[in-house]
Design a protein around this motif. Structure first.
Motif, PDB file in Angstrom:
ATOM      1  N   ASN A 148       0.834  -1.187   0.038  1.00 28.22           N
ATOM      2  CA  ASN A 148       0.058  -0.273   0.068  1.00 28.22           C
ATOM      3  C   ASN A 148       0.987   1.351   0.022  1.00 28.22           C
ATOM      4  O   ASN A 148       1.948   1.208  -0.173  1.00 28.22           O
ATOM      5  CB  ASN A 148      -1.003   0.058   1.061  1.00 28.22           C
ATOM      6  N   ILE A 149       0.557   2.367   0.105  1.00 28.16           N
ATOM      7  CA  ILE A 149       0.992   3.556   0.253  1.00 28.16           C
ATOM      8  C   ILE A 149       2.282   3.701   1.060  1.00 28.16           C
ATOM      9  O   ILE A 149       3.372   3.917   0.899  1.00 28.16           O
ATOM     10  CB  ILE A 149       0.091   4.821   0.084  1.00 28.16           C
ATOM     11  N   THR A 150       2.027   3.202   2.365  1.00 27.51           N
ATOM     12  CA  THR A 150       2.858   3.051   3.536  1.00 27.51           C
ATOM     13  C   THR A 150       4.063   2.370   3.156  1.00 27.51           C
ATOM     14  O   THR A 150       5.137   2.753   3.206  1.00 27.51           O
ATOM     15  CB  THR A 150       2.181   2.813   4.709  1.00 27.51           C
ATOM     16  N   ARG A 151       3.570   1.332   2.733  1.00 26.63           N
ATOM     17  CA  ARG A 151       4.882   0.282   2.595  1.00 26.63           C
ATOM     18  C   ARG A 151       5.573   0.616   1.204  1.00 26.63           C
ATOM     19  O   ARG A 151       6.931   0.466   1.360  1.00 26.63           O
ATOM     20  CB  ARG A 151       4.229  -1.352   2.332  1.00 26.63           C
ATOM     21  N   GLY A 152       5.113   1.211   0.284  1.00 31.70           N
ATOM     22  CA  GLY A 152       5.981   1.617  -0.906  1.00 31.70           C
ATOM     23  C   GLY A 152       6.710   2.707  -0.770  1.00 31.70           C
ATOM     24  O   GLY A 152       7.982   2.823  -1.042  1.00 31.70           O
ATOM     25  N   THR A 153       6.144   3.565   0.415  1.00 30.00           N
ATOM     26  CA  THR A 153       6.983   4.873   0.553  1.00 30.00           C
ATOM     27  C   THR A 153       8.264   4.274   1.608  1.00 30.00           C
ATOM     28  O   THR A 153       9.469   4.906   1.104  1.00 30.00           O
ATOM     29  CB  THR A 153       6.326   5.720   1.533  1.00 30.00           C
ATOM     30  N   LEU A 154       8.108   3.489   2.365  1.00 32.47           N
ATOM     31  CA  LEU A 154       9.146   2.780   3.039  1.00 32.47           C
ATOM     32  C   LEU A 154      10.049   2.274   2.315  1.00 32.47           C
ATOM     33  O   LEU A 154      11.473   2.409   2.518  1.00 32.47           O
ATOM     34  CB  LEU A 154       8.695   2.037   4.366  1.00 32.47           C
ATOM     35  N   PHE A 155       9.698   1.422   1.167  1.00 24.96           N
ATOM     36  CA  PHE A 155      10.588   1.050   0.302  1.00 24.96           C
ATOM     37  C   PHE A 155      11.408   1.956  -0.489  1.00 24.96           C
ATOM     38  O   PHE A 155      12.544   1.685  -0.535  1.00 24.96           O
ATOM     39  CB  PHE A 155       9.723  -0.188  -0.821  1.00 24.96           C
ATOM     40  N   VAL A 156      10.867   2.699  -0.901  1.00 25.79           N
ATOM     41  CA  VAL A 156      11.519   3.989  -1.789  1.00 25.79           C
ATOM     42  C   VAL A 156      12.697   4.484  -0.737  1.00 25.79           C
ATOM     43  O   VAL A 156      13.815   4.842  -1.197  1.00 25.79           O
ATOM     44  CB  VAL A 156      10.656   4.897  -2.437  1.00 25.79           C
ATOM     45  N   GLN A 157      12.501   4.610   0.541  1.00 26.91           N
ATOM     46  CA  GLN A 157      13.486   5.414   1.176  1.00 26.91           C
ATOM     47  C   GLN A 157      14.443   4.625   1.545  1.00 26.91           C
ATOM     48  O   GLN A 157      15.742   4.825   1.685  1.00 26.91           O
ATOM     49  CB  GLN A 157      12.742   5.440   2.554  1.00 26.91           C
ATOM     50  N   LEU A 158      14.141   2.998   1.933  1.00 27.82           N
ATOM     51  CA  LEU A 158      15.378   1.974   2.069  1.00 27.82           C
ATOM     52  C   LEU A 158      16.328   1.900   0.739  1.00 27.82           C
ATOM     53  O   LEU A 158      17.282   1.851   0.682  1.00 27.82           O
ATOM     54  CB  LEU A 158      14.800   0.870   2.381  1.00 27.82           C
ATOM     55  N   ILE A 159      15.585   1.729  -0.482  1.00 27.79           N
ATOM     56  CA  ILE A 159      16.140   1.718  -1.782  1.00 27.79           C
ATOM     57  C   ILE A 159      16.973   2.884  -2.194  1.00 27.79           C
ATOM     58  O   ILE A 159      17.856   2.532  -2.986  1.00 27.79           O
ATOM     59  CB  ILE A 159      15.207   1.029  -2.623  1.00 27.79           C
TER      60      ILE A 159
END
Length: 600
Positions: free
Chosen positions: A403-414
């Protein structure tokens, strides 16, 4: 006996068949099958079940999760100032403040650079307004609009392009945010200001820069759990804080220098032809930085409480700050050239000059306020235009698990993998080719506008976004719309030679291809749009639901006035009991309701 339709939009199909065509019924049945909850039978299935995004009682499938559904009326709270701030954020930022370094490098002077920016900002605002209406009228975001343009499966092309840009730009903006954080830390300690770099020469960054980047990343992460529509208020506050900082810096430097400085009086030595192309290129450079936000404008226009407030807010937020902050950055750099002998193009360079010259309470206070202001603008700029945007896009690729939260965390880490410090501290050609980013999203923006207004006459169906039924309006040919995909690829390919020449300056450039690249802000829409209009005219996509809207408000996302304007009935309300088919099907569906008070 009348019954209320209170379940999910895919339920109670039998009660509404009278108002739906056979195609609608099949699509609803298919959607219901896709969203059925399966009881896990083994450990592996339980594992994947546990990874699914929270969805309460809403349907979840390979095409659908709650973050992809049209926005409800109660969630549409953005007005004038919210859209002013959303489009003010990319302007009240470090990249815009330093835009002049790229424009003056084209051998234009400050006056001509500002002239080109004014024209570019007006055109950008116009493009954005045109690209807003899928969100305003039907409350859908960029991800769903890609299914409308390219097909259910073809949509992955547009989504993946946007994800790639989001990851790169997120890292870029986060690194600039770290530099802004250092202005705050510099005001705390002179030892931090003069921190020695303990990294070996092979590492293209300073220890101090890494600390700022790390702290900025850590500050951003908690905001991943904030819904995008809720960041409008802090965005408004940081925009005005940064505005005051820019005004203060400009006033102090010009006053101390006794004028705008030597860069302001530079003469243009270009021929009239060269000058025209450099004007065009300067507009393209500026457009490129905001082009991803123009393309995915529907992600945020769907939060709009009214079309006029959205249009005015984005127009003023684009034109005024975009012109003023760029001008202020050029004047500050020019004044610095006169005062210090060097043209400083970023706020942190100016602040470091002040602190190194005289580490007084006055200079420290200025460093702290300017640092907090620009850090705030970088923070919410990066979240809204890259972080949340990537989350929305990834939710369209893996709806069950992101979802939006998980996707935002993903881009922060990557974003660490991108190594943004190499953009600034090595001979990387990244900063030179940033002006090419619009090559990839401008065709998408063009196709979106033409498809929505010309092909579909501003009428679309919503239930078809979430089906793999071959009768769906966006199925096209095996889930792909070859018409738009071919136009997209051509639009991108024509811009690639210019990108290659820009990144490899030692190669001899083809004049025609370079001129096309200089003006792709205009040429790509012209070529892509003309081709798409021609193809869809010769090979139209025939579908019985073309230029139609849903007969029922399946997602309960429209207000009463909107439903009345669209000729649509409410769905799932306790007061709606019966739908009666018209006697003459050729005249369309006549929808009548027998209303009962709730509780009877």
């Amino acid at each position: 006996m009348c019954g209320s339709l209170h379940k999910s939009p895919d339920a109670n199909i039998g009660a509404i068949k009278n108002v739906l065509s056979s195609t609608d019924v099949e699509i609803l049945q298919k959607n219901e099958e896709m969203g059925e909850e399966n009881v896990p039978k083994n450990t592996w299935q339980k594992f994947w079940k546990a990874l699914e995004v929270p969805h309460e009682d809403k349907p979840l499938s390979v095409l659908r999760n709650p973050d992809l559904e049209p926005i409800l009326a109660t969630q549409r709270t953005w007005g004038f100032w919210s859209f002013f701030a959303y489009w003010g954020l990319p302007n009240f930022a470090v990249a815009t403040f330093s835009t002049g370094s790229a424009l003056l490098a084209l051998d234009l002077n400050i006056q001509q650079s500002i002239g080109s920016l004014v024209i570019a900002n007006v055109l950008i605002a116009g493009f954005t307004i045109l690209n807003s209406n899928p969100g305003i009228k039907f409350h859908i975001g960029y991800t769903l609009s890609q299914r409308m343009i390219f097909g259910i499966y073809g949509s992955f092309i547009g989504i993946i392009i946007r994800v790639g840009l989001s990851v790169v730009l997120y890292a870029y903006q986060a690194w600039l945010g770290g530099l802004c954080m250092n202005m705050v830390f510099d005001s705390f300690s002179q030892n931090y200001l003069n921190m020695k770099n303990t990294f070996p020469d092979s590492v293209p960054m300073a220890k101090k820069d890494l600390i700022g980047f790390l702290c900025f990343q850590l500050i951003q992460m908690p905001f991943s759990f904030v819904r995008p529509r809720h960041v409008n208020i802090p965005s408004i506050v940081t925009c005005f804080m940064t505005l005051f900082s820019v005004i203060g810096m400009m006033a102090y430097l010009i006053h101390s220098n006794g004028g705008p400085g030597p860069l302001y009086h530079t003469k243009v030595l270009l021929s009239s032809s060269q000058r025209s192309w450099m004007w065009l290129y300067s507009m393209t450079i500026w457009y490129s930085g905001v082009s991803p936000a123009v393309a995915n404008q529907s992600d945020y226009s769907r939060f709009s409480s009214g079309s006029l407030s959205c249009y005015l807010g984005l127009f003023i937020g684009t034109v005024l700050p975009g012109t003023f902050v760029s001008l202020a950055g050029m004047l500050c750099a020019s004044a610095c050239k006169g005062l210090y002998g060097s043209a400083y193009w970023t706020p942190n360079e100016i602040v470091e000059e002040w602190l190194n010259t005289n580490y007084t309470s006055k200079a420290r206070a200025a460093s702290f306020f300017i640092g907090v202001s620009f850090t705030g603008s970088q923070l919410f700029l990066n979240l809204t235009q890259n972080g949340y945007a990537c989350g929305m896009d990834l939710a369209g690729i893996f709806p069950r698990y992101i979802n939006i939260t998980r996707g935002t965390l993903f881009v922060q880490l990557i974003s660490w993998v991108v190594q943004p410090w190499t953009f600034f501290n090595t001979s990387s050609s990244f900063l030179n080719v940033m002006s090419s980013f619009g090559v990839f999203v401008t065709p998408i923006m063009t196709l979106s506008i033409i498809d929505f207004y010309w092909v579909r006459k501003a009428k679309i169906t919503l239930i078809d976004f979430f089906t793999i039924s071959k009768k769906g309006a966006y199925w096209y040919d095996f889930g792909f719309n070859w018409r738009s995909i071919s136009c997209l690829l051509l639009g991108i390919v024509l811009g690639l030679p210019g990108l290659a020449y820009e990144s490899q300056a030692d190669h001899k450039a083809n004049t025609a291809m370079m001129n096309y690249y200089y003006g792709y802000m205009f040429f790509i829409p012209l070529v892509t749009g003309s081709l798409y209009c021609g193809i869809t005219y010769i090979f139209p996509a025939h579908h019985e639901k073309m230029c139609q809207v849903d007969p029922l408000d399946f997602f309960r996302c429209f207000s009463g006035a909107e439903r009345q304007k669209l000729g649509m009935l409410p769905f799932g309300e306790a007061s709606i009991c019966e739908y009666i088919e018209a006697e003459d099907p050729q005249e369309g569906w006549q929808k009548t309701t027998v209303e009962h008070e709730k509780g009877k």
